[in-house]
Every structure is written in C-alpha cells, then in structure tokens.
Design a protein around this motif. Sequence first.
Motif, short mmCIF file in Angstrom:
data_model
loop_
_atom_site.label_atom_id
_atom_site.label_comp_id
_atom_site.label_asym_id
_atom_site.label_seq_id
_atom_site.Cartn_x
_atom_site.Cartn_y
_atom_site.Cartn_z
N ASN A 17 0.86 -1.18 0.00
CA ASN A 17 0.00 0.00 0.00
C ASN A 17 0.90 1.24 0.00
OD1 ASN A 17 -1.64 2.24 0.84
ND2 ASN A 17 -3.17 0.78 1.59
N LEU A 18 0.82 2.04 -1.03
CA LEU A 18 1.72 3.18 -1.21
C LEU A 18 1.12 4.51 -0.76
CD1 LEU A 18 3.05 2.23 -4.78
CD2 LEU A 18 4.09 1.71 -2.56
N SER A 19 -0.01 4.45 -0.04
CA SER A 19 -0.71 5.68 0.32
C SER A 19 0.15 6.60 1.18
CB SER A 19 -2.01 5.35 1.08
OG SER A 19 -2.87 4.58 0.27
N LYS A 20 0.79 6.07 2.21
CA LYS A 20 1.58 6.89 3.13
C LYS A 20 2.75 7.54 2.41
CE LYS A 20 4.45 6.63 7.30
NZ LYS A 20 4.99 5.75 8.37
N ILE A 21 3.47 6.76 1.64
CA ILE A 21 4.66 7.29 0.97
C ILE A 21 4.28 8.38 -0.02
CG2 ILE A 21 4.81 5.69 -0.99
CD1 ILE A 21 7.75 5.27 -0.29
N ARG A 22 3.12 8.24 -0.65
CA ARG A 22 2.67 9.25 -1.62
C ARG A 22 2.22 10.53 -0.94
NH1 ARG A 22 -0.27 4.71 -5.42
NH2 ARG A 22 1.40 4.52 -6.97
N VAL A 23 1.66 10.42 0.26
CA VAL A 23 1.27 11.60 1.02
C VAL A 23 2.50 12.37 1.49
CG1 VAL A 23 0.20 12.41 3.17
CG2 VAL A 23 -0.98 10.75 1.73
N HIS A 24 3.49 11.64 2.02
CA HIS A 24 4.69 12.29 2.54
C HIS A 24 5.58 12.83 1.42
CE1 HIS A 24 4.82 10.25 6.78
NE2 HIS A 24 3.69 10.89 6.54
N TYR A 25 5.59 12.16 0.27
CA TYR A 25 6.47 12.55 -0.84
C TYR A 25 5.67 12.57 -2.14
CZ TYR A 25 10.14 12.02 2.57
OH TYR A 25 10.91 12.17 3.70
N PRO A 26 4.84 13.58 -2.33
CA PRO A 26 3.94 13.62 -3.50
C PRO A 26 4.67 13.74 -4.83
CG PRO A 26 3.85 15.69 -2.27
CD PRO A 26 4.62 14.72 -1.43
N ASN A 27 5.95 14.14 -4.82
CA ASN A 27 6.68 14.25 -6.08
C ASN A 27 7.18 12.89 -6.58
OD1 ASN A 27 6.42 17.05 -6.26
ND2 ASN A 27 8.23 17.41 -5.00
N TRP A 28 7.12 11.88 -5.70
CA TRP A 28 7.60 10.56 -6.09
C TRP A 28 6.46 9.74 -6.68
CZ3 TRP A 28 6.15 5.63 -4.50
CH2 TRP A 28 6.97 4.58 -4.99
N LYS A 29 6.77 8.94 -7.68
CA LYS A 29 5.76 8.07 -8.28
C LYS A 29 6.44 6.87 -8.90
CE LYS A 29 5.80 10.51 -12.72
NZ LYS A 29 4.98 11.24 -13.73
N ILE A 30 5.66 5.84 -9.17
CA ILE A 30 6.14 4.68 -9.93
C ILE A 30 6.23 5.09 -11.39
CG2 ILE A 30 5.63 2.34 -10.67
CD1 ILE A 30 6.33 2.38 -7.78
#
Length: 359
Positions: free
Chosen positions: A317-330
């Motif tokens: 689940n990538l929800s937390k990492i995307r909230v903390h670092y919105p510039n990062w993506k797969i």
Amino acid sequence: MSILIVTGSGGLIGSEVIETLAPEFDLAIGIDNNMRASFFGEYGDTTRRRRHLETNVSNYRHYDLDVRDRDGLISLVRKNPPDLVVHAAAQPSHDLAARIPFDDFDINAGGTLNLLESTRRANPECVFVHMSTNKVYGDSPNRLRLTETKTRWVYANKANADGIDEQFPIDQSCHSIFGASKVAADVMVQEYGHYFGLRTCCLRGGCLTGPNQSGVQLHGFLNHLIRSVVLGQEYTIFGYKGKQVRDNIHSRDVCAFIREFYRVPRLAEVYNLGGGVDNSISVLEALEAVGRASGRTPVYSYQNTARTGDHICYISNLSKIRVHYPNWKISTSLEFMIEEMVDQMRVSEQAPRPSYHIP
C-alpha cells in the motif's frame, strides 16, 4: 566534502544507488565483499556489477569489507563521515537463513547495528536509509480473507484493495529466520531515530527488481523466473497453485524515492515500498507474460509445499509514501520491466562470466 556510503554496492539496489546518486556527491563509497557468490553461487556473483561501477563512476571507491567487521566499519566511516548512508547489504534469502542462522543474524541484525553506530559517531546529522523487507510482517498477511481467481489470489475485503499498509502488525506470526533478523534490524533503525535523533527510514520492500539483479531461486523472484524462461530452464513453483501474488518495483524507482527522502528527511520513518496494485503479478501470470515477451514456452514444475512464512498475496500500500512525498511516483510499468529484463538477459547470458572466488 559531501559523501555517500552504500553497503551492498554490488547488488541490485546498492549499485543502482551508486549510479544514480553518486554524481550528486563528491565521493561515493561502496562496501561489498560479494557474499552473494558464496550464498548463491555463479548467478549470485556481483563481480561484473562492481567492475562496471569502478569503470564508469568516476568518484566511486570500493571497499571489500564485511559489515560484520565492526572495527573496520567504524574506522572507514569515521575517516569518511557520510551525508547519506544507504544500507542495502544483507543475507537476503529466508530459505537459506534456516541453514545459516548465525550468519544470517550477524549480517542482518549485527551488521545493521554496526553501521548505525558507526554513522552516529561519524556524523549524527547523516540521513540513513535502510533497505528492510515486507518479511517483517511475517505470514500475518496470509490471515486476510482471499478470493481465488483463475490465475491469482486477490484480497476479498475492499478495505485491503490497495494492499498492506504500515500499520499492519509485525509480531505474533511466522517470519522465517530471515524475517526475524530483518525485524531486529528494522526496529533498531527506528530506535536510532527515536532515541538518538538520527534521520532514518526503513523501506519495507516488496519485490525489488531490474536488469542488474543477480536473481536466483532463493532470492529475486521475477529476475530468476525470466532467466529460467529465456534460457529454457525449468522453473519451480512452490505452493499456492502458483497463484501467489507479488508487487514489483524497478530499482530506478527505489532510487528516486531515496533521493526524495534525502532531500527532505524525516525521523524514524517506515514505508512500504513496492510496485503497488498496478505492478502486481502472480507466478502463473508472470510465466505467461515472460513467455510472450521472450517468445519462449516456459517450462516449470510444481511443488505443493509452500516456503515457510511465504506470503500468498502481498501488495504494498503506497498511500503513506505518496502523502509524505507527493513528487515521487512509480515510473516503470511491469510490462516494461519484463521486456527490459528479457532483452538484458539475452545479452548478458551470451557474454563470458567473470571468475569469482567463494570465501
């Protein structure tokens, strides 16, 4: 002088970190004694990757050092106080760990402590990124209700549709010896953040992969599967009808996140890092996809006994990492990963393999 230190620098993530991030530092130090060759034999050997880094990364310096060598590690880090440490060295196989429990714990837990304390003494302001594993959750994900489809197991409850998040419990389950040693390392990395204020994070990886991986049966699922199909070798499925699911993330995307964390570090953080739902695939689906990409018919056998502590369905689940670092993506799709590794496998298997020494 800005300094990057990477352990396991000959491996998939370590070498990718060196190639990707070394230009942003004055000096990049790699620590790797090629234990993969002694663990896994010819296909685990990382000599070729080390030579590539030494030839192509101008500010790279390699040290043939074992992370269990506490005095050696303390001395090296003291002389080269790092701004960023990426700890990617490990004994990575939960199957092999059961045969070498002392080595497994000394490398995974003891080696991590050695590096943490070396880093804290040399530069308490350093950013420390630890490559942990989803095996810290043990087999608890197997308690989730699953639905069987023609080719895979899927989460039956919609609440789990996006996969396993960081609130999932890590104890009261079967981890494998490897998983237990990685739990010890994971918690110690967190503690150095909580207790000492070291800016640490644990990346609980799903299936980290890419063309530079030295995948073998005991570690590196997708890379090993692709090699088996491309070379016409028999691939062995262990249990769960071959419908067990993993999410896969390219090593470049792992490095992209490490860069984001280094730029805006946090304290004692934990992130599940994998390919997520979109990059998930079962073993049966992977065999079919690789067969299409390679033009080869996969040959495989089936053993009804699953590996101890193995996950039936694991998606990060990538929800937390995307909230903390919105510039990062797969940025790399599963389809591209497979095609890239198929092409690379065809090239690399035609080249002569370097000689290597098993200590």
